[in-house]
Scaffold this active site. Structure first.
Site, PDB file in Angstrom:
ATOM      1  N   ASP A  14      39.687 -47.598  -9.127  1.00  0.00           N
ATOM      2  CA  ASP A  14      39.114 -46.862  -8.176  1.00  0.00           C
ATOM      3  C   ASP A  14      38.677 -45.589  -8.261  1.00  0.00           C
ATOM      4  OD1 ASP A  14      38.247 -46.933  -5.238  1.00  0.00           O
ATOM      5  OD2 ASP A  14      40.358 -46.318  -4.905  1.00  0.00           O
ATOM      6  N   GLU A  61      36.621 -57.623   0.749  1.00  0.00           N
ATOM      7  CA  GLU A  61      36.393 -56.708   1.796  1.00  0.00           C
ATOM      8  C   GLU A  61      35.186 -55.780   1.224  1.00  0.00           C
ATOM      9  OE1 GLU A  61      40.222 -58.134   2.374  1.00  0.00           O
ATOM     10  OE2 GLU A  61      39.457 -57.158   0.445  1.00  0.00           O
ATOM     11  N   ASN A  62      34.597 -56.062  -0.144  1.00  0.00           N
ATOM     12  CA  ASN A  62      33.381 -55.013  -0.432  1.00  0.00           C
ATOM     13  C   ASN A  62      32.272 -55.226  -0.001  1.00  0.00           C
ATOM     14  OD1 ASN A  62      35.244 -54.253  -3.729  1.00  0.00           O
ATOM     15  ND2 ASN A  62      35.081 -53.308  -1.913  1.00  0.00           N
ATOM     16  N   ARG A  65      30.232 -53.138   2.466  1.00  0.00           N
ATOM     17  CA  ARG A  65      29.770 -51.972   2.312  1.00  0.00           C
ATOM     18  C   ARG A  65      28.132 -52.356   2.289  1.00  0.00           C
ATOM     19  NH1 ARG A  65      32.134 -50.069  -3.639  1.00  0.00           N
ATOM     20  NH2 ARG A  65      34.384 -49.882  -2.939  1.00  0.00           N
TER      21      ARG A  65
END
Length: 239
Positions: A14, A61-62, A65
């Site tokens: 990250d 979940e990305n 973006r």
């Protein structure tokens, strides 16, 4: 590698975006820098004798973006998987991508197929890369196909049944959470949260993390820690 170093390691890399923002660079430049570091640390893991390395690349979940960033990330993945054939295959590293293939662009699927095929017979180190992966989704998907038989039977329903549970999970970037990563596999994993942003995660940082694991006492529920041992739990190391 010392005997007490972990055999199986997972990393949540990250901090690419924040690293780029600190330098006035675009988010995509941060992801490219992160990709370069990923290749270096994979080679390091192989040299250090780690048997299995898992990298959390792109979560379910990305997709939330921006469409531009997602499209850029998919292009990065396509490039990195093809680069992996040239850079990692000669080292004896076997690549396996875990996660749902649904929704991934065809170019990414094709690159995954080429990389998995080119490295299929390698046996020096196993490399798992999580793409379009979510721990809860993996468990839900396994539950749909599970007909009973206990935990090992359930494991066979996971995306990569051959993946060993990580001895150590490292997360860079300062956050102290798993973020839906490897939920089934992490039941007894040691956790280490580092402040370094991923593009700043050097080999020295990696070796320090492995050495930290070697100092820990792991009872895995079988006995109490001896009174003379320090209480070693979730650690956080500052740069």
């Amino acid at each position: 590698m010392t005997a007490r170093f972990p055999r199986n390691v997972a990393i949540c890399p990250d901090g690419n975006g924040r690293w780029a923002a600190q330098r006035g660079l675009s988010a995509m430049q941060g992801h490219l820098a992160g990709g370069d570091v990923a290749f270096k640390r994979v080679r390091d893991a192989c040299e250090l004798g780690i048997e299995q390395l898992a990298l959390f690349g792109f979560s379910t979940e990305n997709w939330a973006r921006t469409s531009a960033e997602v499209a850029g990330l998919m292009n990065v993945f396509s490039t990195l998987f093809d680069r992996g054939i040239e850079a990692l295959a000669p080292l004896g590293i076997r690549l396996r991508v875990v996660g749902s293939r649904d929704g991934l662009p065809q170019a990414v699927l094709d690159a995954i197929g080429r990389a998995e095929t080119a490295t299929a017979h390698n046996d020096r180190m196993r490399l798992f890369v999580a793409v379009n992966y979510g721990g809860r989704q993996e468990i839900l998907n396994a539950a749909r196909h599970y007909d009973g038989g206990g935990s090992e039977a359930f494991r066979r329903m996971l995306y990569a049944p051959e993946m060993c549970d990580p001895d150590l999970i490292i997360r860079t970037g300062g956050d102290r959470r798993l973020s839906n990563g490897f939920l089934w596999q992490s039941a007894y994993s040691e956790l280490l949260f580092l402040d370094e942003l991923w593009p700043d995660f050097t080999r020295e940082c990696f070796e320090t993390a492995l050495a930290d694991f070697a100092k820990r006492v792991r009872t895995l529920g079988t006995s109490h820690r001896p009174p003379s041992d320090p209480t070693i739990g979730v650690e956080r190391i500052s740069p």
